[in-house]
Motif scaffolding. Structure first.
Motif: not given
Length: 439
Positions: A79-84, A90-92
């Motif tokens: 599993l790769g890292n996730g991103r919020l 616009g921001e993550s």
């Protein structure tokens, strides 16, 4: 004359045999020996036997659908890292994840109700196996009729060879007598030449018959499936059909309707199509099954942040599955199956009529063959008497050589015809048996 003798095998094949109780024991035993040899070595019967074994294996395969279905699944993943992201992207923010995942699934399903599909599938497999068995029996009858025809033709040719040999001996005696008369000045050289030509024709006919025997013997070995199998020829007494008891046609018709393989196959085809109708209707019914599953998954990714642990859960329940597309798709299948059933029913009636017509033709042909035998016997008597009279008149100078050769030809043709007629009676009897599947 020779063309008639050579075409006897084809002409005799138009008759059809069934069950005569007074047939020669020697002939019956010889035919049974040929049948047994073909049963053991015939390539066609062997291939059909293999097809039967395949069909029987299909029954066990269909019965397996009654057993529960068990499925298992194991997987490992990275599993790769996730991103919020915010709602407007616009921001993550990076969301670290446990990188190694695993999944284990054990699934069991037992069908409780399938609309009759499983039961119909088993029945269909059993019917197909029975069809394969009937096909073997049908082919067995064909092979036996083929062997019977070849065996009887072989004897017919043997009898023709005897007729030619006897007439050759008689012709040689006439030639010797003519030579003696020529020395006395009461016969012409032309008379001897004419009769020597007659002798050449007899020798040619005998050669043709001998060659035909070789061809038939090869065909007989091929039908038996063995080139080394012995073929014993019988004496003339084995073909005496004067006391043949055939009975009435109605009995043959009744037995055929009870046991004819062709009719059984047609009736079975109707049953197979009706089973296929049930299978088509089963698509429109729901499927009910008892289900059980056990899951072991990790990490737990439905939480934020993810939980780097294994999660195990299981359940037992009843599942109902319904294919809504069958409401409009299966209608065509059912209609097609119904049309196939109707067609099979009509073919059954056609088969019944064909069997009845075949038995009638075979029964009439047998009667014709017996009448022909009586006629040929009388013809031989008259031809022999005529030859004796003409021969004596010729010796006394009261008949021409053409009269003598004509009388000799008539005698030869009558004896050949009688030889064929004797065998033809038995052949027609066996074709009658074949028409009602009693070989």
């Amino acid at each position: 004359m020779r063309r008639w003798a050579a075409s006897f095998g084809i002409a005799a094949m138009a008759c059809v045999p069934i069950g005569m109780q007074a047939q020669s024991t020697a002939l019956s035993n010889s035919l049974q020996s040929l049948y047994a040899e073909a049963e053991a070595h015939n390539a066609t019967l062997a291939s059909l036997q293999a097809a039967l074994q395949t069909a029987e294996a299909g029954i066990e395969t269909a019965r397996m659908d009654k057993l529960p279905n068990l499925n298992g699944q194991v997987s490992f993943s990275y599993l790769g890292n996730g991103r919020l992201w915010n709602r407007k992207f616009g921001e993550s923010t990076s969301a670290p994840m446990p990188h190694y995942g695993n999944n284990f699934l054990l699934q069991a399903e037992q069908v409780l109700y399938a609309g009759g599909a499983i039961k119909s599938g088993i029945k269909l497999a059993e019917q197909q196996s029975e069809m394969a068995r009937l096909t073997i029996n049908d082919e067995r009858q064909r092979q036996r009729m083929l062997l019977t025809g070849l065996y009887l033709q072989l004897h017919s040719l043997r009898n023709q060879q005897t007729v030619y040999a006897n007439n050759r001996t008689l012709a040689q005696k006439q030639i010797e007598l003519m030579k003696h008369r020529r020395e006395q000045g009461v016969s012409l050289r032309n008379d001897i030449t004419r009769y020597e030509l007659q002798l050449q024709q007899i020798d040619l006919g005998e050669t043709a018959v001998t060659d035909q025997q070789s061809i038939l013997l090869k065909q007989l070995h091929t039908a038996m499936g063995s080139d080394s199998a012995g073929v014993a020829l019988l004496s003339d007494e084995a073909f005496d059909a004067t006391d043949l008891e055939v009975g009435i046609e109605a009995d043959w018709q009744q037995r055929a309707l009870q046991q004819h393989i062709g009719l059984q196959k047609s009736q079975l085809a109707v049953d197979i199509n009706r089973t296929q109708e049930k299978l088509a209707r089963a698509d429109r019914l729901p499927k009910v099954a008892l289900m059980a599953e056990d899951h072991l998954d990790g990490p737990i990714t439905i939480e934020v942040p993810p939980i780097n642990k294994n999660f195990n859960y299981w359940f037992v329940g009843v599942g109902i599955r319904y294919n809504f597309s069958s409401l409009y798709k299966s209608k065509r299948k059912i209609a097609q199956a119904q049309l196939s059933t109707a067609q099979a029913l009509s073919q059954t009636e056609v088969a019944r009529q064909g069997i009845s017509d075949g038995i009638h033709a075979a029964y009439v042909n047998l009667g014709t063959a017996r009448s022909e035998l009586a006629t040929r016997q009388k013809s031989v008597q008259l031809a022999s008497e005529n030859y004796d009279v003409v021969s004596k008149r010729y010796q006394n100078g009261l008949a021409l050589i053409t009269d003598l050769t004509d009388a000799a030809n008539m005698k030869l043709e009558a004896e050949l015809a009688l030889s064929n007629a004797r065998i033809n009676v038995l052949f027609c009897y066996y074709q009658l048996k074949y028409a009602s599947n009693e070989l």
